[in-house]
Design a protein around this motif. Structure first.
Motif, mmCIF file in Angstrom:
data_model
loop_
_atom_site.group_PDB
_atom_site.id
_atom_site.type_symbol
_atom_site.label_atom_id
_atom_site.label_comp_id
_atom_site.label_asym_id
_atom_site.label_seq_id
_atom_site.Cartn_x
_atom_site.Cartn_y
_atom_site.Cartn_z
ATOM 1 N N GLY A 76 -5.455 9.625 -13.611
ATOM 2 C CA GLY A 76 -6.586 9.761 -14.527
ATOM 3 C C GLY A 76 -7.910 9.442 -13.881
ATOM 4 N N ASP A 77 -8.937 9.473 -14.719
ATOM 5 C CA ASP A 77 -10.270 9.113 -14.235
ATOM 6 C C ASP A 77 -10.932 8.102 -15.158
ATOM 7 O OD1 ASP A 77 -10.713 10.823 -16.332
ATOM 8 O OD2 ASP A 77 -12.041 12.176 -15.249
ATOM 9 N N SER A 78 -10.090 7.248 -15.748
ATOM 10 C CA SER A 78 -10.638 6.146 -16.540
ATOM 11 C C SER A 78 -11.293 5.151 -15.590
ATOM 12 C CB SER A 78 -9.527 5.456 -17.337
ATOM 13 O OG SER A 78 -8.683 4.725 -16.454
ATOM 14 N N VAL A 79 -12.032 4.232 -16.138
ATOM 15 C CA VAL A 79 -12.710 3.222 -15.319
ATOM 16 C C VAL A 79 -11.695 2.453 -14.476
ATOM 17 C CG1 VAL A 79 -14.083 1.105 -15.412
ATOM 18 C CG2 VAL A 79 -14.649 3.013 -16.915
ATOM 19 N N ILE A 80 -10.585 2.076 -15.074
ATOM 20 C CA ILE A 80 -9.564 1.318 -14.345
ATOM 21 C C ILE A 80 -8.933 2.196 -13.264
ATOM 22 C CG2 ILE A 80 -7.332 0.185 -14.558
ATOM 23 C CD1 ILE A 80 -8.568 -1.449 -16.566
ATOM 24 N N ASP A 81 -8.623 3.468 -13.575
ATOM 25 C CA ASP A 81 -8.050 4.372 -12.580
ATOM 26 C C ASP A 81 -9.002 4.546 -11.400
ATOM 27 O OD1 ASP A 81 -5.816 4.721 -14.167
ATOM 28 O OD2 ASP A 81 -6.435 6.680 -14.944
ATOM 29 N N LEU A 82 -10.274 4.740 -11.678
ATOM 30 C CA LEU A 82 -11.263 4.909 -10.614
ATOM 31 C C LEU A 82 -11.391 3.635 -9.780
ATOM 32 C CD1 LEU A 82 -14.008 6.951 -12.502
ATOM 33 C CD2 LEU A 82 -12.341 7.803 -10.829
ATOM 34 N N PHE A 83 -11.346 2.493 -10.444
ATOM 35 C CA PHE A 83 -11.398 1.213 -9.729
ATOM 36 C C PHE A 83 -10.200 1.080 -8.785
ATOM 37 C CE2 PHE A 83 -9.895 -3.155 -9.366
ATOM 38 C CZ PHE A 83 -10.976 -3.741 -8.738
ATOM 39 N N LEU A 84 -8.995 1.375 -9.281
ATOM 40 C CA LEU A 84 -7.789 1.259 -8.464
ATOM 41 C C LEU A 84 -7.815 2.221 -7.275
ATOM 42 C CD1 LEU A 84 -5.074 0.834 -11.234
ATOM 43 C CD2 LEU A 84 -5.899 -0.907 -9.631
ATOM 44 N N LYS A 85 -8.277 3.441 -7.504
ATOM 45 C CA LYS A 85 -8.397 4.411 -6.415
ATOM 46 C C LYS A 85 -9.369 3.919 -5.349
ATOM 47 C CE LYS A 85 -7.441 8.461 -9.286
ATOM 48 N NZ LYS A 85 -8.010 9.689 -9.872
ATOM 49 N N LEU A 98 0.819 -1.211 0.000
ATOM 50 C CA LEU A 98 0.000 0.000 0.000
ATOM 51 C C LEU A 98 0.858 1.268 0.000
ATOM 52 C CD1 LEU A 98 -2.824 -1.082 2.468
ATOM 53 C CD2 LEU A 98 -3.005 -0.798 -0.004
ATOM 54 N N ARG A 99 1.966 1.211 0.711
ATOM 55 C CA ARG A 99 2.863 2.372 0.775
ATOM 56 C C ARG A 99 3.480 2.656 -0.597
ATOM 57 N NH1 ARG A 99 6.685 1.435 5.315
ATOM 58 N NH2 ARG A 99 5.199 2.453 6.681
ATOM 59 N N GLU A 100 3.779 1.600 -1.343
ATOM 60 C CA GLU A 100 4.438 1.754 -2.638
ATOM 61 C C GLU A 100 3.455 1.977 -3.794
ATOM 62 O OE1 GLU A 100 6.790 -1.794 -2.873
ATOM 63 O OE2 GLU A 100 8.271 -1.046 -1.434
ATOM 64 N N PHE A 101 2.182 1.857 -3.522
ATOM 65 C CA PHE A 101 1.167 2.023 -4.560
ATOM 66 C C PHE A 101 1.223 3.438 -5.129
ATOM 67 C CE2 PHE A 101 -3.191 3.271 -5.771
ATOM 68 C CZ PHE A 101 -3.417 2.354 -6.780
ATOM 69 N N GLU A 102 1.239 3.531 -6.424
ATOM 70 C CA GLU A 102 1.223 4.839 -7.085
ATOM 71 C C GLU A 102 -0.199 5.124 -7.552
ATOM 72 O OE1 GLU A 102 4.308 5.696 -9.901
ATOM 73 O OE2 GLU A 102 5.718 4.384 -8.835
ATOM 74 N N MET A 103 -0.785 6.136 -6.936
ATOM 75 C CA MET A 103 -2.172 6.489 -7.232
ATOM 76 C C MET A 103 -2.273 6.965 -8.683
ATOM 77 S SD MET A 103 -5.165 6.543 -5.777
ATOM 78 C CE MET A 103 -4.826 6.565 -4.022
ATOM 79 N N PRO A 104 -3.177 6.368 -9.471
ATOM 80 C CA PRO A 104 -3.351 6.832 -10.845
ATOM 81 C C PRO A 104 -3.904 8.259 -10.870
ATOM 82 C CG PRO A 104 -4.827 4.984 -10.349
ATOM 83 C CD PRO A 104 -4.035 5.261 -9.126
#
Length: 153
Positions: free
Chosen positions: A38-47, A30-36
């Protein structure tokens, strides 16, 4: 407490020596996760997944992820924790007060392994005052804080 009292370590309910490595590994992820960005469907899902993972891990873990805490330590004895699990093999929920008291006693024993002030994170239903009294630990000062959002039934 972090800012004013320099708290850098907390003990957390649900964390045992058995699951500590998995906990720390997930914190590292979680610490190393790079927040996307964008606001694509995949970016929103990952966020959203990141948000849910942080919520599920709890406040102490979130403070560890943000490097505001140095460490989160196990508050649980693995055997007592597993025995106190209220969900039976038949998936029915049965709360056993004696088993839960033994679990809380084991928490206190873990905290007594080292001297000094300890900060612990427990669910609102826990109150260790009766355990300390029963264990005759009058020299231990126990201060219980609850958030305004918590309502005791």
């Amino acid at each position: 407490m972090i800012k004013h009292h320099k708290v850098r370590t907390v003990y957390m309910e649900g964390l045992t020596e058995k699951n500590l490595n998995a906990f720390n590994s997930f914190i590292k992820t979680l610490r190393e996760f790079e927040m996307p960005e964008g606001d694509s469907v995949i970016d929103l899902f990952l966020k959203e997944q990141y948000r849910r993972d942080c919520l599920q891990m709890g406040a102490a873990a979130q403070l560890l992820i943000s490097n505001e805490l140095n460490s989160v330590l196990p508050l649980e004895n693995a055997e007592a924790f597993e025995k106190a699990n209220p969900v039976g093999q038949d998936d029915n929920i049965r709360f056993d007060e004696k088993t839960e008291e033994k679990r809380e006693d084991e928490m206190i024993k873990i905290l007594l392994n080292e001297k000094g002030i300890k900060v612990i994170v427990l669910g609102g239903e826990h109150d260790l005052a009766d355990n300390l009294e029963r264990m005759k630990l009058e020299s231990v000062q126990y201060v219980r804080l609850r958030s305004k959002q918590y309502h005791n039934h």
